[in-house]
Scaffold this motif. Structure first.
Motif, short mmCIF file in Angstrom:
data_model
loop_
_atom_site.label_atom_id
_atom_site.label_comp_id
_atom_site.label_asym_id
_atom_site.label_seq_id
_atom_site.Cartn_x
_atom_site.Cartn_y
_atom_site.Cartn_z
N ALA A 71 36.14 -3.38 -102.16
CA ALA A 71 37.06 -2.27 -102.44
C ALA A 71 37.23 -2.15 -103.94
N LEU A 72 37.44 -0.95 -104.41
CA LEU A 72 37.56 -0.70 -105.84
C LEU A 72 38.95 -1.09 -106.34
N HIS A 91 33.69 1.67 -94.00
CA HIS A 91 32.44 1.64 -93.24
C HIS A 91 31.81 0.26 -93.40
N SER A 92 30.65 0.09 -92.83
CA SER A 92 29.99 -1.22 -92.86
C SER A 92 28.85 -1.22 -93.88
N ALA A 93 28.70 -2.37 -94.53
CA ALA A 93 27.61 -2.56 -95.49
C ALA A 93 26.91 -3.87 -95.17
N LEU A 94 25.76 -4.04 -95.77
CA LEU A 94 24.94 -5.24 -95.53
C LEU A 94 24.81 -6.01 -96.84
N ALA A 95 25.23 -7.28 -96.81
CA ALA A 95 25.19 -8.11 -98.01
C ALA A 95 24.28 -9.31 -97.80
N VAL A 96 23.69 -9.75 -98.89
CA VAL A 96 22.82 -10.93 -98.87
C VAL A 96 23.46 -12.03 -99.71
N PRO A 159 32.76 -5.36 -94.31
CA PRO A 159 33.46 -4.07 -94.40
C PRO A 159 33.43 -3.59 -95.85
N GLU A 160 33.49 -2.28 -96.04
CA GLU A 160 33.52 -1.74 -97.40
C GLU A 160 34.39 -0.49 -97.43
N ALA A 161 35.31 -0.45 -98.37
CA ALA A 161 36.17 0.73 -98.52
C ALA A 161 35.39 1.85 -99.21
N VAL A 162 35.53 3.05 -98.67
CA VAL A 162 34.92 4.23 -99.26
C VAL A 162 36.05 5.10 -99.81
N ARG A 163 36.04 5.34 -101.10
CA ARG A 163 37.15 6.05 -101.73
C ARG A 163 37.31 7.47 -101.20
N TYR A 164 36.20 8.14 -100.95
CA TYR A 164 36.26 9.54 -100.51
C TYR A 164 35.80 9.64 -99.06
N ALA A 208 38.89 -6.14 -104.42
CA ALA A 208 38.90 -6.98 -103.22
C ALA A 208 37.48 -7.46 -102.95
N TRP A 209 37.35 -8.60 -102.28
CA TRP A 209 36.03 -9.21 -102.12
C TRP A 209 35.87 -9.85 -100.74
#
Length: 558
Positions: A71-72, A91-96, A159-164, A208-209
């Motif tokens: 999150a920003l 929404h969902s994101a993929l992290a390595v 999880p990832e926050a999308v501002r718009y 946020a992380w």
């Protein structure tokens, strides 16, 4: 002799007492200094360092975790009631997480199959990243389910926050940030709108992380698992005067009517605050790069850009003539459908056959070119231009929006009679912005009191009196007549009433070759909203802009 000895003894005793008292004072002073020294140490270590130490604790905590931002660290932009205008979502994101990969080759092969990515690209990413990174964003539910059903060490759905969000409103006002901000917090920078203007106050702290806690050796702390960390020192939100309800209804009407290029302003008739500011076409704030080359200029805020005004300008000219005594409210004009100005003949576009005898109020209501040109020719060019400047045209308004236009006014010294004639009916070398026009018409509603529009509470208010209440009443009557019987009949709001002026700005070029305007207010009794509707190259004001005004007003009042 005995008396002398006694005297000496007394003197010696007094001296001894003085010496003793002096020594005691030195001892007490020394103890006091030592006490103050240790008290200072106590204050320094217990109070000051506990506060200042935060700047050391945070970098240390960053070293004790492997994480990616989700999150920003950015304040929200809110409407007047505290509702986020940009409707953030998740929404969902993929992290390595490279440290969790057991077998690199197997990891690359399995991830390539799951995501459809090229193996070589994955190898390059792993070579350039030693810390956790985002592999892809905006996963569909199907992708999330497929990845979760086949766990791969080192690959994590986060999880990832999308501002718009999809319901983001007032996009040209809010603006956007750099899209890469979700990947690199250093790119958390506003590039347009309020996001850019208030960049300093909207940003700050740490994002946020999602990640794991590790030891000093970089090994995961047993049992810590994957966790979400909060944003640190979240910056303050930005409150605006916009009203989510009003903004939503305006944008819904524009989309339902499929208006391609337009701008709409809604002002609070009493306070002058901007309740809604919409522009079409709009763009996806999450992907602005997809709109750079489009021909309809989706980044342009048409509510603050300048265009030829057409007949909505007649109200400005008439207000000057009435206030300065160049025309009287009960004066009558003869319209024969055309007027000669030097060697030029100008037609009365609203009635080619002529309106016949018209009063001042009828001339404005029927948008009579002949009467307004005759009135305009009575006024010296210098006064015409000076009056426009006094009414807020020709200069940028005090708004926290970059890219705002000032508009164009002619040079009085170069205005010939033909130029004055065109100027009097809103044609020629003249442009204004919808927000400027809305502010002027609000002054008509408010007895001649003009006020700089508000977009952010607490902004400096610039107020002044343009004309008298007597002039204001004449203009109000004329504009009410326009909506009842004149060119603005399509803007009449049943049950509430309305008043205002149409405008059709004739242009050169491809058809449709005119801008459509309508500016007015509603309801008639106790006006609540001042609405400016502008449609770029869409046709004429009476058939395009006026009905749009009515539909917006009906939505707001019901």
């Amino acid at each position: 002799m005995s008396k002398i000895r006694k005297f000496q003894a007394c003197v010696n005793g007094q001296v001894s007492d003085d010496v003793t008292g002096s020594r005691i004072r030195y001892v007490l002073f020394g103890f006091g200094c030592v006490f103050l020294f240790f008290l200072g140490l106590l204050i320094h270590y217990q109070l000051i360092d506990s506060i200042a130490g935060i700047k050391y604790i945070r970098p240390a905590s960053l070293q004790r975790r492997e994480s990616v931002p989700v999150a920003l660290a950015r304040g929200r932009i809110l409407d007047k009631n505290g509702v986020p205008l940009h409707y953030p979502c998740w929404h969902s994101a993929l992290a390595v997480f490279p440290s969790k990969i057991d077998d690199r080759q197997s990891f690359v092969e399995e991830v390539a199959v799951l995501t459809g990515m090229d193996e070589h690209s994955l190898e390059t990413m792993l070579d350039t990243h030693t810390t956790p990174f985002k592999l892809s964003r905006g996963l569909s539910p199907e992708q999330v389910e497929a990845i979760m059903s086949c766990p791969i060490p080192g690959l994590v759905v986060i999880p990832e926050a999308v501002r718009y969000g999809p319901g983001s409103l007032a996009r040209h006002v809010v603006g956007h940030i750099r899209p890469n901000a979700y990947v690199n917090p250093k790119d958390n920078i506003g590039e347009s709108g309020l996001e850019s203007w208030f960049q300093t106050s909207l940003t700050g702290g740490t994002p946020a992380w999602v990640g794991t806690l590790v030891t000093g050796d970089g090994l995961e702390i047993p049992g810590s698992g994957m966790r979400i960390g909060p944003t640190g020192d979240h910056p303050e939100d930005l409150l605006t005067t916009l009203d989510v309800r009003v903004q939503y209804l305006v944008e819904r009407v524009l989309d339902q009517e499929d208006v391609q290029k337009s701008g709409v302003i809604v002002l609070d008739a009493i306070s002058g605050e901007i309740l809604a500011m919409a522009s079409r076409p709009q763009y996806d704030q999450n992907h602005p790069e997809d709109y750079f080359q489009l021909p309809d200029s989706p980044f342009v805020n048409r509510s603050t850009s300048d265009f030829t005004p057409g007949s909505v300008w007649k109200t400005v000219v008439l207000s000057l003539a009435l206030e300065k005594g160049y025309v009287y409210p009960d004066e009558v004009f003869e319209c024969r459908g055309r007027i000669e100005v030097g060697s030029t003949v100008i037609n009365c576009g609203a009635s080619p056959e002529g309106h016949g005898r018209v009063t001042v109020r009828q001339a404005l209501a029927l948008s009579c070119n002949c009467a307004l040109i005759e009135i305009g020719l009575r006024v010296p060019p210098q006064e015409l231009v000076d009056w426009a400047l006094e009414c807020g045209f020709g200069n940028k308004l005090r708004l926290p929006l970059a890219g705002q236009s000032a508009g164009i006014l002619p040079a009085p010294g170069s205005m010939l009679p033909g130029d004055v004639a065109n100027y009097s009916i809103g044609q020629g070398y003249l442009t204004i912005t919808p927000i400027q026009a809305a502010c002027f018409y609000r002054a008509v509603v408010c007895g001649g009191e003009w006020k700089n529009p508000g977009l952010v509470p607490g902004s400096e208010a610039n107020e002044k009196t343009l004309f008298s209440e007597r002039v204001s009443r004449v203009l109000q009557e004329a504009l009410l007549l326009s909506a009842q019987e004149g060119t603005g009949k399509a803007a009449w709001v049943p049950g509430f009433g309305s008043a205002g002026k149409t405008g059709t700005a004739e242009l050169n070029g491809d058809s449709p070759s005119s801008h459509a305007w309508f500016i007015g207010w509603t309801p008639i009794l106790s006006p609540k909203y001042v609405i400016c509707v502008f449609c770029e190259r869409a046709g004429d004001g009476p058939t395009i802009a006026a009905p749009l005004f009515r539909k917006i007003a009906e939505q707001l009042l019901h």
